[in-house]
Design a protein around this motif. Sequence first.
Motif, short mmCIF file in Angstrom:
data_model
loop_
_atom_site.label_atom_id
_atom_site.label_comp_id
_atom_site.label_asym_id
_atom_site.label_seq_id
_atom_site.Cartn_x
_atom_site.Cartn_y
_atom_site.Cartn_z
N THR A 179 0.81 -1.22 0.00
CA THR A 179 0.00 0.00 0.00
C THR A 179 0.85 1.27 0.00
OG1 THR A 179 -0.21 -0.25 2.41
CG2 THR A 179 -2.05 -1.01 1.06
N HIS B 227 -3.71 5.16 8.66
CA HIS B 227 -4.12 3.95 7.96
C HIS B 227 -4.05 4.19 6.45
CE1 HIS B 227 -5.55 1.79 11.54
NE2 HIS B 227 -5.95 2.97 11.98
N PRO C 224 -5.19 2.82 2.97
CA PRO C 224 -6.20 1.88 2.47
C PRO C 224 -5.63 0.99 1.38
CG PRO C 224 -6.57 4.04 1.54
CD PRO C 224 -5.46 4.21 2.54
N ARG D 33 -7.99 -1.51 -3.58
CA ARG D 33 -9.39 -1.77 -3.94
C ARG D 33 -10.36 -0.82 -3.23
NH1 ARG D 33 -7.37 -5.68 -0.74
NH2 ARG D 33 -8.30 -5.92 1.35
N GLU D 34 -9.90 -0.15 -2.15
CA GLU D 34 -10.75 0.78 -1.41
C GLU D 34 -10.50 2.23 -1.78
OE1 GLU D 34 -10.47 0.03 2.75
OE2 GLU D 34 -11.03 -2.08 2.59
N HIS D 35 -9.63 2.48 -2.75
CA HIS D 35 -9.43 3.85 -3.20
C HIS D 35 -10.74 4.38 -3.79
CE1 HIS D 35 -4.78 4.21 -3.55
NE2 HIS D 35 -5.13 3.50 -2.50
N PRO D 36 -11.06 5.64 -3.56
CA PRO D 36 -12.34 6.17 -4.05
C PRO D 36 -12.48 6.09 -5.56
CG PRO D 36 -10.92 7.93 -3.21
CD PRO D 36 -10.31 6.64 -2.78
N ARG E 114 -8.67 -6.93 -8.48
CA ARG E 114 -8.65 -6.91 -7.02
C ARG E 114 -7.32 -6.42 -6.45
NH1 ARG E 114 -9.02 -11.60 -4.38
NH2 ARG E 114 -9.86 -10.53 -2.56
N ASN F 227 -1.71 -4.64 -4.10
CA ASN F 227 -1.97 -3.21 -3.97
C ASN F 227 -1.15 -2.36 -4.93
OD1 ASN F 227 -4.00 -3.12 -1.74
ND2 ASN F 227 -2.41 -4.31 -0.71
#
Length: 636
Positions: A358, A494, A496, A499-502, A536, A540
Amino acid sequence: MRHNVMSESIDTARRRFFDDGAAPRGLVSDTILASWRRCLEQGLVASARPSLMPVERRALGEMQERHEALRRLCRPELEALYASANQAGSIVVLTAPDGFILDALGDPDFLDKAARVSLRPGVPWSEQSTGTNAIGTALVERRSVEVRGAEHYYAPHRVLSCSASPIFDPQGRVVGVLDLSGHASVHHLHALGMVQLAVEQIEHRLFECAFDGADIVRIQPDPALIGTAREGMLVFEGHRLAAANRHALRLLGLDWSELGKRRYDELFASALPVPGSVASMRCQTGDMVHARRDPQRSRIVVPGTVRSPREPSPPKQAIRPLRAPATVFDAQLDAAIERQVRLLDADITVLLQGETGTGKEVVARELHRRSARSGAPFVAVNCASLPEALIESELFGHLPGAFTGARREGAPGLLREAHGGVLFLDELGDMPLSLQSRLLRVLQEREVTPLGGGRAHAIDVRVIAATHRQLQQSVDRGEFRADLYFRVAQSVLHLPPLREHPDVGETVRRLWTALGAEQVPMRLAPELVRELAARRWPGNVRELVGVLRSLMALGTVGATLTMDDLPDGWRRPASDASGPPALAAGPVAGNLHDLEAQAIDQVLAACRGNMAAAARKLGISRSTLYRRLEARQRGE
């Protein structure tokens, strides 16, 4: 007060040496005393005013042209040090191998004062010409040297405080000296460290230029440092060691005189990694290192000194290494980094938490770059990759002969190397429990005691820690000390997973631009961006950057890249992309240790032995995977 005491000590040393003919032991360093003796034996008169006139303009022009490749190679570091020197009232100097100044950059007001001691291009600063001084003495000693105030041989030079380090080529020849000089009354505490760091960068680039396309083997105990200026670099010709940098020699316990004499099998007990791959290797000393062997290319430059920058470059622009990653931070993360910088400057430890890949180290380096300590050392310690038997000596240092296999000269340790700068404790959650209490004591007391005893050394560091683990859960399971957790988790950022990036598509585009695609030029088709955004990415950002670099390397200049341009193995539609391979069906027997071993074996088989891919699918770092495999081989 301390400056006055030091000045009185040096003045006393000068009286004893020059007036009484006595050895002022304990008042000056052995390096300064040895230099004074050399100058005296050459007939130099310390009370005289040396005549240091620069060579005539034509001779200077010829000298600068002769060393033009070195000057161009060193220019980025000269300008970076100049930015610091301009604020501190100092001057940055680059000399030729004989001590003649090639370039001098610095504060204009200070240059006016420095003119009295001829800190300008064309002036010789060898010991034979100028007596004891950082440049000349570094050339004689072949190592970094500091000379402050009246430690200079000639009295007119006592207004200066100078820090210099020689620049070595891959065969151990001195090709120049980098020096940072200021007024003796305002000695820069970290000047020598800044110069040494700059020289590391220069020598790393020098090696790359001299052996562009050659079979380079890069070694480091910490795999995170492979690809940086702190990696060891080796070149073998006919199984003999033909060239190396200082880091490689230190790791192997060699010196420059052994180049061309040592065979590969005298240095390593493991086979060379396959070109283009990374492998764990055992040295003949018993130490383990991670090694990367550069992929073979058809064009090989014959090793020599600095390759002239006037040579034509390959038609496709090189892919940027993302060492200035601010362009890939979104607004939210950028603001969070700014907040953490203020906390770091206030000596509050910052903890970075996020999955593998990440960008924890990228953020840590950006925190350092934006902090008040941006010009000071950034020392990264991968707590998972250091061999457990050696982690204590690597972190805390050791005295000569402290244990079997210890370096003859001892070692300061990584914690002391970070003095004055920023200490990055990567993968802290994987540090052995037995060493956590000692690390806690160091962080609390800011003192390091080397193995083998000796006095404690004070360290002044700002601390950034990082882990892919949930440390609070590790504390609950008894795998991590609660007191150390509360010490390092004073502020938590934290990161992210991708996959959780806006907007993953926007992240893809920013990374593509940051890698230099606009200069190539090369574009990504919209459908390819959508395809990449839909995957997915268990590895990262690190995994995504690897794919983008492959696309750029395989693509054609001026082209718009599509799905057909993806590397082999990446052409499946995103809907087919799966996560970690499922474990074999049916009941699984055994204890937790056996279950872990089975999971590792099955994932390694599914990844066809690719350690990096297996580590990503298991959700652990590659170094942790290596450690667990090594522990199984030892029967632990």
